[in-house]
Write a protein that holds these residues in place. Structure first.
Motif, PDB file in Angstrom:
ATOM      1  N   CYS A 132     -47.805  35.438   2.969  1.00  0.00           N
ATOM      2  CA  CYS A 132     -47.997  34.590   4.151  1.00  0.00           C
ATOM      3  C   CYS A 132     -49.342  34.886   4.814  1.00  0.00           C
ATOM      4  CB  CYS A 132     -46.869  34.821   5.164  1.00  0.00           C
ATOM      5  SG  CYS A 132     -45.334  34.108   4.598  1.00  0.00           S
ATOM      6  N   ASN A 150     -47.941  25.565   7.973  1.00  0.00           N
ATOM      7  CA  ASN A 150     -46.627  25.331   8.598  1.00  0.00           C
ATOM      8  C   ASN A 150     -45.717  24.512   7.689  1.00  0.00           C
ATOM      9  OD1 ASN A 150     -47.325  26.765  10.787  1.00  0.00           O
ATOM     10  ND2 ASN A 150     -47.851  25.000  12.082  1.00  0.00           N
ATOM     11  N   LYS A 190     -44.209  28.115   6.159  1.00  0.00           N
ATOM     12  CA  LYS A 190     -43.320  28.483   7.261  1.00  0.00           C
ATOM     13  C   LYS A 190     -41.893  28.011   7.004  1.00  0.00           C
ATOM     14  CE  LYS A 190     -44.273  29.465  11.949  1.00  0.00           C
ATOM     15  NZ  LYS A 190     -44.712  28.966  13.237  1.00  0.00           N
TER      16      LYS A 190
END
Ligand SMILES: Nc1ncnc2c1ncn2[C@@H]1O[C@H](COP(=O)(O)OP(=O)(O)OP(=O)(O)O)[C@@H](O)[C@H]1O
Length: 450
Positions: free
Chosen positions: A12, A25, A29
């Motif tokens: 990440c 995102n 995410k």
């Protein structure tokens, strides 16, 4: 090796700097790391689109990243929430998730898809399949009662699968609650092996032994699969004892399937075995007419007769010929006629059918090779110098053509199919020791394949 959390955190962090916020995102995410072992990272993604994108793009980037940083080659698997974790052998399945797009159940628990085109309505009855059709109807109407198992045998593309599906459709029409399972013998074998690998044998057994109708296609492929035969033996017994209907198909009789256990052969004979022989000209024309009508195809009767005259043993090829004529007509912008069909099918012959060996060519070559007449070859004389060539010719017909046993028997002066089996067994047996015979048969094969 890092643990799952550390690895994921590292990935990440790296992607945060590589990707825009919106991309990060969207693609990172929303992902949940699930497991990391045996150098395989499993992540859970929310949608099929995420899965595709990971597969096509991000997985590779992660692999490179990990290889560069810790010098290990890993595999990344993206799975949907409803899919099992491939790293756990005992993954749980929820049958209530039927309505999701991806069917995560093991293959043996998946629903049978019967081909909607293979019904009794679309099946054309002719001399070669009349009995098979009648038996199929009886079994569909009174499953488990009269002919159990029902065993179809016959050459390639003659409608065995079609009839099996038709039985399934009819049974479901009569009783929508019925459980119908159609598999090929290979699918059965794969399911069985899978169930062992995933330690789900109990479920496998329950799945196969709780159906009302089990249709197993092409069981000749059980040959050589000892373990599968053993399992099928028990499946068969359980269903049979429960008076559930079993329908089987093969390209030959059970006792002709090499390495099929004797106890299976004997069980397969408990019910009814019916053969399907190649359709006569009228039936072939009727099949073509049905197909042309179903496809809204304008085609003159004489053209249908012409096509039906070109292909006499395999209905799949017959249908293929019609499609070819149709395609040729639309390519050339000419209406379908007999001469157009002749042009279209001439190419088909050049594309491979010319090499096909027919029973009459085999008879001709064998008769010449052994200096006997064709009528002796097809006749009943029992002298050795005729009997052996006759058996060789039958053996070659069995080996080199798609013709069914009854058809071969018929072409040899109307002999019974058991005579053909006997000839085939005799020659196959002798070939393992008799070098002179080996040479002769090889010579003949060479001449036939020229
Ligand atoms: N009597 C028939 N009427 C209409 N269509 C038929 C008939 N017999 C066969 N067909 C069609 O011919 C094609 C081949 O049939 P099918 O697949 O059932 O043959 P098969 O005997 O199972 O062949 P294989 O040995 O290759 O498994 C299918 O499209 C099927 O619908």
């Amino acid at each position: 090796m890092p643990d799952l959390e550390t690895l994921w955190q590292y990935i990440c962090d790296e992607f945060k700097t590589k990707l825009s916020t919106i991309s990060y995102n969207t693609w990172l995410k929303a992902v949940k790391p699930i497991a990391f072992s045996s150098q395989t990272l499993v992540i859970e993604v929310p949608t099929a689109l995420h899965k595709d994108y990971w597969k096509a793009n991000l997985s590779k980037q992660v692999v490179t990243l990990v290889a560069d940083s810790i010098g290990q080659t890993i595999t990344v698997i993206a799975k949907l929430p409803e899919e099992p974790n491939p790293l756990s052998s005992n993954f749980s399945t929820n049958r209530a998730q039927n309505n999701t797009k991806v069917d995560s159940r093991p293959t043996f628990m998946r629903e049978t898809k019967l081909n909607e085109k293979y019904t009794f309505d679309t099946f054309v009855i002719g001399k070669g399949n009349q009995m098979a059709h009648a038996a199929a109807l009886v079994v569909a109407e009174e499953p488990g009662a009269l002919y159990n198992p029902l065993f179809f045998f016959g050459g390639v593309g003659l409608g065995k699968t079609h009839l099996m599906h038709a039985i399934g459709h009819q049974m479901l029409a009569n009783n929508p609650q019925a459980t119908v399972k159609y598999v090929t013998s290979e699918a059965f074998a794969n399911d069985f092996i899978n169930s062992i690998q995933t330690k789900r044998q109990e479920e496998f057994r329950k799945e196969y032994r709780s159906v009302d109708l089990l249709l197993v296609d092409d069981i000749q492929f059980f040959a050589d699969k000892e373990g599968t035969q053993e399992e099928f033996f028990h499946t068969f017994n359980a269903l049979y004892d429960d008076k559930k209907q079993i329908v089987l198909s093969s390209d030959r009789l059970p006792n002709e399937i090499p390495k099929l256990q004797k106890r299976l052969v004997s069980r397969f004979k408990w019910g009814l075995s019916v053969d399907i022989t190649p359709p006569d000209l009228e039936t072939r024309i009727a099949i073509l007419r049905n197909k042309a009508d179903a496809d809204d195809l304008a085609i003159p009767d004489d053209t249908l007769s012409y096509i039906a005259g070109q292909i006499d043993s395999n209905i799949r090829e017959l249908e293929g010929a019609l499609v070819r004529v149709q395609a040729y007509s639309s390519m050339t912008h000419l209406p379908i006629s007999t001469s157009l069909a002749a042009d279209a099918l001439k190419n088909l012959k050049l594309n491979g059918k010319s090499n096909e060996i027919s029973i009459s060519v085999i008879q001709d070559k064998v008769a010449k090779y052994y200096h006997i007449s064709i009528s002796d070859l097809k006749g009943k004389k029992r002298v050795k110098n005729i009997v052996i060539p006759r058996q060789i010719a039958m053996y070659l017909a069995r080996e080199l053509t798609d013709a069914s046993l009854p058809k071969i028997g018929h072409e040899f002066g109307g002999k019974d199919h058991t005579t053909v089996i006997h000839a085939h067994e005799k020659i196959s047996g002798a070939l393992s020791t008799d070098t002179e015979l080996q040479r002769e048969v090889n010579d003949l094969k060479g001449k036939l394949k020229k």
